[in-house]
Enzyme design. Structure first.
Site, PDB file in Angstrom:
ATOM      1  N   ASP A  38      46.481   7.479 -23.106  1.00 14.23           N
ATOM      2  CA  ASP A  38      47.635   6.715 -22.853  1.00 14.23           C
ATOM      3  C   ASP A  38      49.097   7.376 -22.441  1.00 14.23           C
ATOM      4  O   ASP A  38      50.062   6.780 -23.042  1.00 14.23           O
ATOM      5  CB  ASP A  38      48.023   5.469 -23.915  1.00 14.23           C
ATOM      6  CG  ASP A  38      47.904   5.932 -25.370  1.00 14.23           C
ATOM      7  OD1 ASP A  38      47.832   7.027 -25.489  1.00 14.23           O
ATOM      8  OD2 ASP A  38      48.156   5.140 -26.286  1.00 14.23           O
ATOM      9  N   HIS A 242      48.669  33.582  -8.799  1.00 13.74           N
ATOM     10  CA  HIS A 242      49.218  32.214  -9.538  1.00 13.74           C
ATOM     11  C   HIS A 242      48.588  32.429 -10.737  1.00 13.74           C
ATOM     12  O   HIS A 242      47.977  31.252 -11.346  1.00 13.74           O
ATOM     13  CB  HIS A 242      48.665  31.066  -8.732  1.00 13.74           C
ATOM     14  CG  HIS A 242      49.501  30.641  -7.440  1.00 13.74           C
ATOM     15  ND1 HIS A 242      49.207  30.075  -6.311  1.00 13.74           N
ATOM     16  CD2 HIS A 242      50.908  31.460  -7.291  1.00 13.74           C
ATOM     17  CE1 HIS A 242      50.048  30.217  -5.341  1.00 13.74           C
ATOM     18  NE2 HIS A 242      51.080  31.048  -5.685  1.00 13.74           N
ATOM     19  N   ASP A 259      57.339  35.277 -12.928  1.00 19.60           N
ATOM     20  CA  ASP A 259      57.650  34.286 -11.742  1.00 19.60           C
ATOM     21  C   ASP A 259      57.864  33.100 -12.136  1.00 19.60           C
ATOM     22  O   ASP A 259      56.830  32.361 -12.595  1.00 19.60           O
ATOM     23  CB  ASP A 259      56.507  34.439 -10.509  1.00 19.60           C
ATOM     24  CG  ASP A 259      56.741  33.419  -9.432  1.00 19.60           C
ATOM     25  OD1 ASP A 259      57.717  32.748  -9.412  1.00 19.60           O
ATOM     26  OD2 ASP A 259      56.111  33.685  -8.407  1.00 19.60           O
ATOM     27  N   ASP A 270      63.377  30.122  -7.689  1.00 19.86           N
ATOM     28  CA  ASP A 270      62.094  30.724  -7.823  1.00 19.86           C
ATOM     29  C   ASP A 270      62.102  32.065  -7.699  1.00 19.86           C
ATOM     30  O   ASP A 270      62.461  32.727  -6.848  1.00 19.86           O
ATOM     31  CB  ASP A 270      61.220  30.062  -6.477  1.00 19.86           C
ATOM     32  CG  ASP A 270      59.723  30.802  -6.256  1.00 19.86           C
ATOM     33  OD1 ASP A 270      59.372  31.435  -7.079  1.00 19.86           O
ATOM     34  OD2 ASP A 270      59.379  30.523  -5.175  1.00 19.86           O
ATOM     35  N   HIS A 349      50.099  37.940   0.907  1.00 22.00           N
ATOM     36  CA  HIS A 349      50.824  36.803   1.227  1.00 22.00           C
ATOM     37  C   HIS A 349      52.125  37.147   2.005  1.00 22.00           C
ATOM     38  O   HIS A 349      52.492  38.119   2.465  1.00 22.00           O
ATOM     39  CB  HIS A 349      51.449  36.096  -0.377  1.00 22.00           C
ATOM     40  CG  HIS A 349      52.296  37.094  -1.016  1.00 22.00           C
ATOM     41  ND1 HIS A 349      53.510  37.287  -0.860  1.00 22.00           N
ATOM     42  CD2 HIS A 349      51.824  37.755  -2.272  1.00 22.00           C
ATOM     43  CE1 HIS A 349      53.970  38.052  -1.817  1.00 22.00           C
ATOM     44  NE2 HIS A 349      53.105  38.578  -2.626  1.00 22.00           N
ATOM     45  N   HIS A 353      59.150  31.398   1.406  1.00 20.95           N
ATOM     46  CA  HIS A 353      58.907  30.094   2.208  1.00 20.95           C
ATOM     47  C   HIS A 353      60.545  29.336   2.052  1.00 20.95           C
ATOM     48  O   HIS A 353      61.114  29.841   1.219  1.00 20.95           O
ATOM     49  CB  HIS A 353      57.900  29.458   1.160  1.00 20.95           C
ATOM     50  CG  HIS A 353      58.105  29.749  -0.367  1.00 20.95           C
ATOM     51  ND1 HIS A 353      58.925  28.931  -1.214  1.00 20.95           N
ATOM     52  CD2 HIS A 353      57.616  30.582  -1.371  1.00 20.95           C
ATOM     53  CE1 HIS A 353      58.950  29.498  -2.207  1.00 20.95           C
ATOM     54  NE2 HIS A 353      57.997  30.449  -2.357  1.00 20.95           N
ATOM     55  N   HIS A 360      58.127  25.294  -2.787  1.00 20.29           N
ATOM     56  CA  HIS A 360      57.653  25.267  -1.344  1.00 20.29           C
ATOM     57  C   HIS A 360      57.905  24.085  -0.475  1.00 20.29           C
ATOM     58  O   HIS A 360      57.398  23.091  -0.075  1.00 20.29           O
ATOM     59  CB  HIS A 360      56.116  25.527  -1.227  1.00 20.29           C
ATOM     60  CG  HIS A 360      55.453  26.598  -1.966  1.00 20.29           C
ATOM     61  ND1 HIS A 360      54.465  26.788  -2.362  1.00 20.29           N
ATOM     62  CD2 HIS A 360      55.960  27.559  -2.556  1.00 20.29           C
ATOM     63  CE1 HIS A 360      54.041  27.810  -3.124  1.00 20.29           C
ATOM     64  NE2 HIS A 360      55.196  28.529  -3.024  1.00 20.29           N
ATOM     65  N   GLU A 383      60.427  37.570  -1.232  1.00 19.05           N
ATOM     66  CA  GLU A 383      59.300  37.859  -2.154  1.00 19.05           C
ATOM     67  C   GLU A 383      58.168  38.714  -1.952  1.00 19.05           C
ATOM     68  O   GLU A 383      57.093  38.508  -2.073  1.00 19.05           O
ATOM     69  CB  GLU A 383      58.744  36.780  -3.058  1.00 19.05           C
ATOM     70  CG  GLU A 383      58.100  35.715  -2.006  1.00 19.05           C
ATOM     71  CD  GLU A 383      57.464  34.501  -2.782  1.00 19.05           C
ATOM     72  OE1 GLU A 383      56.667  34.749  -3.753  1.00 19.05           O
ATOM     73  OE2 GLU A 383      57.708  33.500  -2.536  1.00 19.05           O
ATOM     74  N   TYR A 387      49.992  44.727  -5.046  1.00 17.39           N
ATOM     75  CA  TYR A 387      49.107  44.336  -6.089  1.00 17.39           C
ATOM     76  C   TYR A 387      47.763  45.203  -6.059  1.00 17.39           C
ATOM     77  O   TYR A 387      47.117  44.913  -5.007  1.00 17.39           O
ATOM     78  CB  TYR A 387      48.635  42.769  -5.901  1.00 17.39           C
ATOM     79  CG  TYR A 387      49.826  41.841  -5.866  1.00 17.39           C
ATOM     80  CD1 TYR A 387      50.536  41.284  -6.824  1.00 17.39           C
ATOM     81  CD2 TYR A 387      50.252  41.564  -4.612  1.00 17.39           C
ATOM     82  CE1 TYR A 387      51.822  40.682  -6.491  1.00 17.39           C
ATOM     83  CE2 TYR A 387      51.367  40.593  -4.348  1.00 17.39           C
ATOM     84  CZ  TYR A 387      52.052  40.287  -5.314  1.00 17.39           C
ATOM     85  OH  TYR A 387      53.055  39.435  -5.254  1.00 17.39           O
ATOM     86  N   ARG A 405      55.966  42.118  -8.051  1.00 15.25           N
ATOM     87  CA  ARG A 405      56.518  41.420  -6.847  1.00 15.25           C
ATOM     88  C   ARG A 405      58.121  41.376  -7.278  1.00 15.25           C
ATOM     89  O   ARG A 405      58.253  41.416  -8.516  1.00 15.25           O
ATOM     90  CB  ARG A 405      56.025  39.903  -7.001  1.00 15.25           C
ATOM     91  CG  ARG A 405      56.574  39.147  -6.051  1.00 15.25           C
ATOM     92  CD  ARG A 405      55.966  37.597  -5.777  1.00 15.25           C
ATOM     93  NE  ARG A 405      55.483  36.810  -6.738  1.00 15.25           N
ATOM     94  CZ  ARG A 405      54.508  36.691  -7.337  1.00 15.25           C
ATOM     95  NH1 ARG A 405      53.419  37.272  -7.013  1.00 15.25           N
ATOM     96  NH2 ARG A 405      54.141  35.899  -8.309  1.00 15.25           N
ATOM     97  N   GLU A 407      61.288  38.883  -6.432  1.00 15.92           N
ATOM     98  CA  GLU A 407      61.619  37.461  -5.438  1.00 15.92           C
ATOM     99  C   GLU A 407      62.958  37.064  -5.732  1.00 15.92           C
ATOM    100  O   GLU A 407      63.137  36.782  -6.940  1.00 15.92           O
ATOM    101  CB  GLU A 407      60.291  36.404  -5.857  1.00 15.92           C
ATOM    102  CG  GLU A 407      60.884  35.167  -5.366  1.00 15.92           C
ATOM    103  CD  GLU A 407      59.611  34.200  -5.407  1.00 15.92           C
ATOM    104  OE1 GLU A 407      58.886  34.066  -6.757  1.00 15.92           O
ATOM    105  OE2 GLU A 407      59.626  33.089  -4.681  1.00 15.92           O
TER     106      GLU A 407
END
Ligand code: GLY
Ligand code: MN
Ligand code: MN
Length: 438
Positions: A38, A242, A259, A270, A349, A353, A360, A383, A387, A405, A407
């Site tokens: 709940d 991710h 990130d 971001d 990637h 974006h 996004h 970004e 890797y 990375r 960004e």
């Protein structure tokens, strides 16, 4: 700092001007979602709904009816209920919808089945986000079918169904001055959060503890929610794009990739920063880092109104591929590697974006067959990353497990661009200097 009532009104008017004659638009609010048993997740309004209303309650439906005599902006929402409000918090109620949110007409959501069919009746075209929410699709068809059932008594159901997203999302792509101020603030707060995490970092700290530093700084400055689940990946975890477990202990000699961005007044930041757990980059880490940084700079140089969406990406691909060749991670010449897309083993990637109410964000990247042309007022991320899988046996051992990375969030301006997240240290020298002071 906030979006004023007039701006929400301007947005509705602009949308209505783009709608075909004799039409109606229907948009549901977000819904509360159960977390377990709940308890619910903290409610976050649907971005499209928020963009047009500023209304932050669930269980509401917005109806826009251009040129309706008794008002164009109709809101269905939860009725006031003193008993329920003691348990669940304040509600605007239909009266509040009119007084506080500028609705021309407002009704309790429980009455929607009786009232909405009547509002749709006689309108030739119906706009809504088809297929986004199966339950809502069914409701819309029920309302329309109620009218269809009465055609013999002269009722006229809509004959055309149009996608609302198409026009609404194009509007959301161009940020107003007020939106840009909020995004600057989201960027500023989030950059400070990254600084805080850098300061708190040392060997032995857990990834979730850096996540806590980020969340704390953002929340203390009014960005109570993160715009997405923060990624804090030490060592090879940085190679999982991710990674959100954030459970490992950070090791001396590793890098950590964070990130994370706060959401301020609905608007996302971001940011990614990658830095050494012990405050000093190793030779190999610095070599790869400089390539990523050069790729980011090369991409940003292409952010000029008139250039198209893919130009920054292509520039980042060229810079990363050349950098990997120079370091011996790729063999052969640049053109050949780009053609064979060998960089995709390391940079899988895209450069970024759109960014706005959603991380996004909405807006098309292509118009027809052509990449979208960059225009002032759009906000995007830049970004690039490299890797190197811990299991990549085609590269020398010393490189394996490095994931980097960088960004930032960039506003496209009349003459070029402005970085909204510049305060977070980005060069090796800046990062090492900041961490040395901690
Ligand atoms: N944080 C998600 C992304 O960078 O796209
Ligand atoms: Mn991003
Ligand atoms: Mn990101």
């Amino acid at each position: 700092m906030t979006i004023g009532k007039q701006e929400f009104s301007r947005r509705r008017k602009a949308l209505m001007e783009m709608m075909e004659p004799n039409s109606i638009a229907i948009l549901p609010s977000g819904r509360e979602r159960t977390r377990s048993r709940d308890t619910d997740y903290f409610f976050r309004q649907d971005s499209d709904f928020y963009y047009l209303t500023g209304f932050t309650e669930p269980d509401a439906v917005l109806v826009l009816i251009p040129e309706r005599e008794h008002g164009e902006f109709v809101l269905f929402c939860r009725d006031r209920d003193p008993e329920k409000e003691i348990w669940d918090g304040y509600r605007a109620g239909p009266e509040g919808a009119i007084v506080k949110y500028g609705a021309d007409d407002a009704f309790p959501i429980d009455d929607i089945d009786e009232i909405l069919s009547g509002l749709i009746e006689g309108r030739q075209r119906l706009y809504y986000a088809m297929g986004r929410d199966a339950d809502f699709d069914k409701h819309v068809m029920d309302w329309v079918n109620r009218i269809r059932a009465k055609v013999r008594s002269g009722a006229t159901p809509p004959g055309e169904f149009l996608d609302l997203d198409h026009i609404l999302h194009d509007m959301r792509l161009y940020k107003s001055a007020a939106e840009i101020r909020l995004m600057e603030e989201a960027g500023r707060i989030s950059a400070e959060a990254h600084i805080r995490a850098m300061r708190a970092c040392k060997p032995g700290v857990y990834e979730y503890q850096l996540e806590a530093e980020i969340r704390h700084e953002c929340a203390m400055q009014g960005a109570r929610e993160q715009a997405y689940n923060p990624i804090v990946g030490g060592g090879k975890n940085a190679c999982i794009l991710h990674y959100v477990e954030n459970t490992d202990k950070l090791k001396n000699g590793d890098l950590v990739l964070i990130d994370a961005g706060g959401e301020y007044q609905g608007y996302a930041a971001d940011i990614t920063r990658t830095f050494p757990v012990n405050g000093v980059f190793s030779k190999e880490q610095a070599d790869i880092y400089r390539v990523v940084l050069r790729a980011q700079a090369a991409a940003m140089e292409k952010i000029v109104p008139g250039n198209h969406w893919n130009e920054p990406h292509d520039a980042s691909v060229a810079a990363i591929t050349q950098g990997l060749i120079d370091l011996g991670l790729l063999q052969g010449d640049l053109g050949d590697n780009i053609e064979r897309e060998t960089f995709k083993t390391f940079y899988m990637h895209r450069i970024g974006h759109w960014l706005g109410l959603d991380v996004h964000d909405v807006g098309d990247y292509k118009v027809g067959d052509e990449w979208r042309v960059l225009e002032p007022g759009m906000v995007m991320t830049v970004e690039p990353g490299i890797y190197i899988s811990p299991d990549n046996e085609h590269v020398a051992k010393k490189w394996r497990g490095i994931g980097i990375r960088i960004e930032d969030d960039v506003l496209i301006t009349k003459d070029g661009y402005r970085v909204l997240t510049d305060n977070a240290p980005r060069t090796i020298e800046e990062i090492e200097a900041l961490m040395a002071q901690a």
